[in-house]
Design a protein around this motif. Structure first.
Motif, PDB file in Angstrom:
ATOM      1  N   THR A   1       0.818  -1.212   0.000  1.00  0.00           N
ATOM      2  CA  THR A   1       0.000   0.000   0.000  1.00  0.00           C
ATOM      3  C   THR A   1       0.851   1.261   0.000  1.00  0.00           C
ATOM      4  O   THR A   1       0.400   2.304  -0.476  1.00  0.00           O
ATOM      5  CB  THR A   1      -0.928   0.011   1.227  1.00  0.00           C
ATOM      6  OG1 THR A   1      -0.135  -0.122   2.414  1.00  0.00           O
ATOM      7  CG2 THR A   1      -1.914  -1.153   1.163  1.00  0.00           C
ATOM      8  N   MET A   2       2.074   1.190   0.526  1.00  0.00           N
ATOM      9  CA  MET A   2       2.947   2.354   0.516  1.00  0.00           C
ATOM     10  C   MET A   2       3.388   2.633  -0.928  1.00  0.00           C
ATOM     11  O   MET A   2       3.690   1.722  -1.671  1.00  0.00           O
ATOM     12  CB  MET A   2       4.204   2.133   1.367  1.00  0.00           C
ATOM     13  CG  MET A   2       3.924   1.714   2.792  1.00  0.00           C
ATOM     14  SD  MET A   2       3.745  -0.084   2.935  1.00  0.00           S
ATOM     15  CE  MET A   2       3.801  -0.258   4.715  1.00  0.00           C
TER      16      MET A   2
ATOM     17  N   ALA B   1       9.379   4.172   2.365  1.00  0.00           N
ATOM     18  CA  ALA B   1       8.398   3.645   3.327  1.00  0.00           C
ATOM     19  C   ALA B   1       8.311   2.130   3.217  1.00  0.00           C
ATOM     20  O   ALA B   1       8.173   1.419   4.226  1.00  0.00           O
ATOM     21  CB  ALA B   1       7.036   4.280   3.073  1.00  0.00           C
ATOM     22  N   ARG B   2       8.398   1.615   2.002  1.00  0.00           N
ATOM     23  CA  ARG B   2       8.364   0.169   1.811  1.00  0.00           C
ATOM     24  C   ARG B   2       9.572  -0.497   2.472  1.00  0.00           C
ATOM     25  O   ARG B   2       9.443  -1.508   3.159  1.00  0.00           O
ATOM     26  CB  ARG B   2       8.347  -0.157   0.319  1.00  0.00           C
ATOM     27  CG  ARG B   2       7.060   0.226  -0.395  1.00  0.00           C
ATOM     28  CD  ARG B   2       7.216   0.089  -1.896  1.00  0.00           C
ATOM     29  NE  ARG B   2       5.965   0.325  -2.615  1.00  0.00           N
ATOM     30  CZ  ARG B   2       5.863   0.407  -3.939  1.00  0.00           C
ATOM     31  NH1 ARG B   2       6.965   0.270  -4.687  1.00  0.00           N
ATOM     32  NH2 ARG B   2       4.705   0.623  -4.511  1.00  0.00           N
ATOM     33  N   ALA B   3      10.754   0.078   2.234  1.00  0.00           N
ATOM     34  CA  ALA B   3      11.973  -0.486   2.814  1.00  0.00           C
ATOM     35  C   ALA B   3      11.897  -0.482   4.334  1.00  0.00           C
ATOM     36  O   ALA B   3      12.291  -1.456   4.992  1.00  0.00           O
ATOM     37  CB  ALA B   3      13.193   0.306   2.334  1.00  0.00           C
TER      38      ALA B   3
ATOM     39  N   ILE C   1      14.516  -3.396   5.783  1.00  0.00           N
ATOM     40  CA  ILE C   1      15.785  -3.456   5.048  1.00  0.00           C
ATOM     41  C   ILE C   1      16.169  -2.047   4.620  1.00  0.00           C
ATOM     42  O   ILE C   1      15.299  -1.184   4.464  1.00  0.00           O
ATOM     43  CB  ILE C   1      15.687  -4.374   3.805  1.00  0.00           C
ATOM     44  CG1 ILE C   1      14.609  -3.876   2.846  1.00  0.00           C
ATOM     45  CG2 ILE C   1      15.421  -5.812   4.220  1.00  0.00           C
ATOM     46  CD1 ILE C   1      14.503  -4.685   1.562  1.00  0.00           C
ATOM     47  N   PRO C   2      17.462  -1.768   4.418  1.00  0.00           N
ATOM     48  CA  PRO C   2      17.870  -0.438   3.959  1.00  0.00           C
ATOM     49  C   PRO C   2      17.294  -0.141   2.576  1.00  0.00           C
ATOM     50  O   PRO C   2      17.091  -1.053   1.759  1.00  0.00           O
ATOM     51  CB  PRO C   2      19.400  -0.532   3.913  1.00  0.00           C
ATOM     52  CG  PRO C   2      19.751  -1.684   4.800  1.00  0.00           C
ATOM     53  CD  PRO C   2      18.610  -2.649   4.667  1.00  0.00           C
ATOM     54  N   LEU C   3      17.063   1.137   2.302  1.00  0.00           N
ATOM     55  CA  LEU C   3      16.566   1.525   0.982  1.00  0.00           C
ATOM     56  C   LEU C   3      17.550   1.126  -0.107  1.00  0.00           C
ATOM     57  O   LEU C   3      17.143   0.710  -1.198  1.00  0.00           O
ATOM     58  CB  LEU C   3      16.330   3.041   0.942  1.00  0.00           C
ATOM     59  CG  LEU C   3      15.879   3.612  -0.408  1.00  0.00           C
ATOM     60  CD1 LEU C   3      14.581   2.971  -0.874  1.00  0.00           C
ATOM     61  CD2 LEU C   3      15.731   5.135  -0.318  1.00  0.00           C
ATOM     62  N   SER C   4      18.859   1.221   0.184  1.00  0.00           N
ATOM     63  CA  SER C   4      19.861   0.847  -0.812  1.00  0.00           C
ATOM     64  C   SER C   4      19.756  -0.633  -1.175  1.00  0.00           C
ATOM     65  O   SER C   4      19.950  -1.025  -2.330  1.00  0.00           O
ATOM     66  CB  SER C   4      21.265   1.168  -0.303  1.00  0.00           C
ATOM     67  OG  SER C   4      21.536   0.459   0.905  1.00  0.00           O
TER      68      SER C   4
ATOM     69  N   ALA D   1       6.081 -10.329   4.802  1.00  0.00           N
ATOM     70  CA  ALA D   1       5.779  -8.960   5.209  1.00  0.00           C
ATOM     71  C   ALA D   1       4.785  -8.313   4.247  1.00  0.00           C
ATOM     72  O   ALA D   1       3.848  -7.621   4.680  1.00  0.00           O
ATOM     73  CB  ALA D   1       7.069  -8.135   5.269  1.00  0.00           C
ATOM     74  N   VAL D   2       4.979  -8.521   2.951  1.00  0.00           N
ATOM     75  CA  VAL D   2       4.057  -7.963   1.961  1.00  0.00           C
ATOM     76  C   VAL D   2       2.673  -8.578   2.144  1.00  0.00           C
ATOM     77  O   VAL D   2       1.652  -7.885   2.078  1.00  0.00           O
ATOM     78  CB  VAL D   2       4.573  -8.207   0.530  1.00  0.00           C
ATOM     79  CG1 VAL D   2       3.535  -7.748  -0.499  1.00  0.00           C
ATOM     80  CG2 VAL D   2       5.889  -7.464   0.297  1.00  0.00           C
TER      81      VAL D   2
END
Length: 246
Positions: A34-35, A40-42, A47-50, A73-74
């Motif tokens: 939904t994000m 926001a998803r990371a 987990i890190p955005l990278s 998680a999803v």
């Protein structure tokens, strides 16, 4: 370059067709969240955005354990996901096998262990396909060690139940809790009993194993007569090509 909170949309230049197919499916999974922002998803995924960016472009392929965690998680965030985990895992395995960049020692260990475990059947391997173990397996030293016995029983039980993640988790925990001698004895028993995939998983799941610990484990295996297993451990830890800098 992607702006803050976003990731690039193009595939990594080193992606094979198999990896592109996996990445497309992975993106479909993440896009079900939904994000709308990747940052926001990371954060939700832990987990890190990278790291998410590398997964999104195909520069990196997550391990089976990480992919399963992301999938769960999803699923929790949406209640439904576009692809089933077993389908995603098949694509992930194909993408990982065709990796065109040198993997780090930790990624190599995790990928190889996950791939072996994902493909094993619920029955022991045929003895004709398993090299006879020597040293600890011959005198069954592990039978006198409660921790090793428990580890072997947990691995076999998880495999028999088809619990792929459970096998990986038990092997990873054992790599932290057991000494080099205990790991050697446990792996030897598994190889001798026809569970070569589990023996390999036990030896390769030390993804945070230092170079010194890797060498000590390899030496322990060699002294026990498990030369091919020592080569397996070293091969997973060394850079591709088998050479390093002094």
């Amino acid at each position: 370059m992607a702006v803050a909170g976003q990731v690039g949309s193009a595939y990594w230049s080193g992606c094979s067709p198999a990896r592109e197919k996996y990445v497309a499916s992975f993106r479909s999974l993440i896009s079900a969240m939904t994000m709308r922002k990747q940052g926001a998803r990371a954060k939700y995924l832990g987990i890190p955005l990278s790291t998410l960016s590398n997964y999104w472009t195909g520069r990196r392929v997550p391990s089976a354990v990480v992919l399963g965690t992301i999938y769960d998680a999803v699923h929790r965030s949406t209640g439904a996901v576009p692809d089933q985990l077993d389908q995603l895992e098949r694509l992930r395995k194909s993408a990982a096998r065709r990796n065109t960049r040198p993997a780090s020692p930790w990624e190599s260990s995790d990928i190889r262990a996950a791939d072996r475990i994902s493909g094993v059947s619920t029955a022991p391997s045929s003895p004709s396909n398993t090299a006879p173990a020597q040293g600890p397996a011959r005198d069954r030293r592990s039978s006198g060690n409660g921790k090793v016995r428990e580890t072997i029983s947990a691995l076999v039980a998880a495999q028999s139940a088809g619990d792929r993640r459970g096998v990986i988790g038990v092997a990873w925990s054992a790599s932290k809790a057991l000494t080099h001698e205990e790991l050697c004895a446990g792996a030897a028993d598994l190889y001798a009993s026809g569970y070569s995939a589990l023996g390999e998983a036990l030896l390769l799941s030390g993804r945070e194993r230092s170079h010194e610990d890797t060498m000590r484990l390899a030496i322990t295996l060699i002294r026990a007569g498990l030369t091919s297993q020592a080569e397996l451990v070293l091969g997973a830890a060394l850079p591709r090509g088998g050479s390093g800098h002094a």
